[in-house]
Design a protein around this motif. Sequence first.
Motif, PDB file in Angstrom:
ATOM      1  N   LEU A   5      16.361  36.624 112.452  1.00  0.00           N
ATOM      2  CA  LEU A   5      14.864  36.654 112.126  1.00  0.00           C
ATOM      3  C   LEU A   5      14.561  35.114 112.755  1.00  0.00           C
ATOM      4  O   LEU A   5      15.137  33.957 112.212  1.00  0.00           O
ATOM      5  CB  LEU A   5      14.158  36.547 110.736  1.00  0.00           C
ATOM      6  N   LEU A   6      13.820  34.939 113.698  1.00  0.00           N
ATOM      7  CA  LEU A   6      13.388  33.782 114.358  1.00  0.00           C
ATOM      8  C   LEU A   6      12.144  33.140 113.624  1.00  0.00           C
ATOM      9  O   LEU A   6      10.988  33.720 113.654  1.00  0.00           O
ATOM     10  CB  LEU A   6      13.042  33.795 115.969  1.00  0.00           C
ATOM     11  N   ASP A  67      13.524  26.325 114.616  1.00  0.00           N
ATOM     12  CA  ASP A  67      13.620  25.408 115.978  1.00  0.00           C
ATOM     13  C   ASP A  67      13.835  23.875 115.426  1.00  0.00           C
ATOM     14  O   ASP A  67      14.870  23.573 115.446  1.00  0.00           O
ATOM     15  CB  ASP A  67      12.334  25.639 116.700  1.00  0.00           C
ATOM     16  N   VAL A  68      13.012  23.187 114.953  1.00  0.00           N
ATOM     17  CA  VAL A  68      13.036  21.838 114.540  1.00  0.00           C
ATOM     18  C   VAL A  68      13.347  21.448 112.923  1.00  0.00           C
ATOM     19  O   VAL A  68      12.479  21.977 112.091  1.00  0.00           O
ATOM     20  CB  VAL A  68      11.820  21.164 114.962  1.00  0.00           C
ATOM     21  N   PHE A  69      14.534  21.152 112.878  1.00  0.00           N
ATOM     22  CA  PHE A  69      14.959  20.890 111.159  1.00  0.00           C
ATOM     23  C   PHE A  69      13.693  19.876 110.596  1.00  0.00           C
ATOM     24  O   PHE A  69      13.124  18.916 111.178  1.00  0.00           O
ATOM     25  CB  PHE A  69      16.445  20.202 111.195  1.00  0.00           C
ATOM     26  N   ALA A  71      10.615  20.718 110.218  1.00  0.00           N
ATOM     27  CA  ALA A  71       9.290  20.892 110.295  1.00  0.00           C
ATOM     28  C   ALA A  71       8.806  22.073 109.604  1.00  0.00           C
ATOM     29  O   ALA A  71       9.566  22.769 108.820  1.00  0.00           O
ATOM     30  CB  ALA A  71       9.101  21.226 112.012  1.00  0.00           C
ATOM     31  N   THR A  72       7.569  22.302 109.627  1.00  0.00           N
ATOM     32  CA  THR A  72       6.929  23.518 108.945  1.00  0.00           C
ATOM     33  C   THR A  72       7.697  24.920 109.029  1.00  0.00           C
ATOM     34  O   THR A  72       8.132  25.551 108.051  1.00  0.00           O
ATOM     35  CB  THR A  72       5.580  23.710 109.310  1.00  0.00           C
ATOM     36  N   PRO A  73       8.006  25.268 110.184  1.00  0.00           N
ATOM     37  CA  PRO A  73       8.735  26.528 110.249  1.00  0.00           C
ATOM     38  C   PRO A  73       9.998  26.607 109.375  1.00  0.00           C
ATOM     39  O   PRO A  73      10.622  27.342 108.917  1.00  0.00           O
ATOM     40  CB  PRO A  73       8.949  26.915 111.879  1.00  0.00           C
ATOM     41  N   SER A  74      10.865  25.247 109.611  1.00  0.00           N
ATOM     42  CA  SER A  74      11.965  25.190 109.111  1.00  0.00           C
ATOM     43  C   SER A  74      11.711  25.146 107.673  1.00  0.00           C
ATOM     44  O   SER A  74      12.722  25.646 106.828  1.00  0.00           O
ATOM     45  CB  SER A  74      12.844  23.664 109.553  1.00  0.00           C
ATOM     46  N   ARG A  75      10.903  24.573 107.135  1.00  0.00           N
ATOM     47  CA  ARG A  75      10.538  24.379 105.586  1.00  0.00           C
ATOM     48  C   ARG A  75      10.365  25.700 104.935  1.00  0.00           C
ATOM     49  O   ARG A  75      10.612  26.135 103.862  1.00  0.00           O
ATOM     50  CB  ARG A  75       9.465  23.604 105.151  1.00  0.00           C
ATOM     51  N   VAL A  89      19.819  28.477 110.055  1.00  0.00           N
ATOM     52  CA  VAL A  89      20.417  27.450 111.080  1.00  0.00           C
ATOM     53  C   VAL A  89      19.166  26.856 111.798  1.00  0.00           C
ATOM     54  O   VAL A  89      18.456  27.717 112.318  1.00  0.00           O
ATOM     55  CB  VAL A  89      21.354  28.498 111.993  1.00  0.00           C
ATOM     56  N   ALA A  90      19.355  25.773 111.816  1.00  0.00           N
ATOM     57  CA  ALA A  90      18.071  24.962 112.790  1.00  0.00           C
ATOM     58  C   ALA A  90      18.727  24.667 114.189  1.00  0.00           C
ATOM     59  O   ALA A  90      19.863  24.529 114.372  1.00  0.00           O
ATOM     60  CB  ALA A  90      17.454  23.668 112.088  1.00  0.00           C
ATOM     61  N   GLY A  91      17.649  24.346 115.246  1.00  0.00           N
ATOM     62  CA  GLY A  91      18.207  24.324 116.284  1.00  0.00           C
ATOM     63  C   GLY A  91      18.211  25.569 117.342  1.00  0.00           C
ATOM     64  O   GLY A  91      18.901  25.504 118.071  1.00  0.00           O
ATOM     65  N   VAL A  92      17.319  26.443 117.205  1.00  0.00           N
ATOM     66  CA  VAL A  92      17.615  27.833 117.913  1.00  0.00           C
ATOM     67  C   VAL A  92      17.282  27.687 119.481  1.00  0.00           C
ATOM     68  O   VAL A  92      16.409  26.686 119.507  1.00  0.00           O
ATOM     69  CB  VAL A  92      16.764  28.800 117.465  1.00  0.00           C
TER      70      VAL A  92
END
Length: 147
Positions: A5-6, A67-69, A71-75, A89-92
């Motif tokens: 899942l992205l 994507d960005v450790f 940031a909102t998507p990461s949280r 895992v962050a940094g896709v």
Amino acid sequence: MIGILLVSHEPLGTALLNCTRHIFGRLPVQLAALDVIPDEDPEVALNAARQLLARINDGSGALVLTDVFGATPSRIAVQLAERERVVVVAGVNLPLLIKALGNRRGPLDELVETLVDAGQRAIRLVDPAELAGAEPRSTGEPTDGAR
């Protein structure tokens, strides 16, 4: 097979899905994306992510790439984590996603180890001399500019 899942800033996840379709000629199975739009309620996005995760996880475990450790998507993504079942895992980026798709038939912990190692080595300075004389890889598209 491990589901992927992205969870990323809009439109990155969808763009990465489209790239996999271009590379493999079809959309790989057990792969989904959640594009988090600006000002979206994080709870709404989290519920959508949970639904997508349930759809792509056949019980073999799931990998959530963001994507960005921090940031909102990461949280949002980190709230999906479950010890030994769902790993974030962050940094896709596209090379990392391709590596994940090609190595997801084994154990989840081995996939994560492979990805972290590959990700740390993937960013590099490109020396034009290394590419001199190298034939471009075919993408199946005409090379004369015709479409």
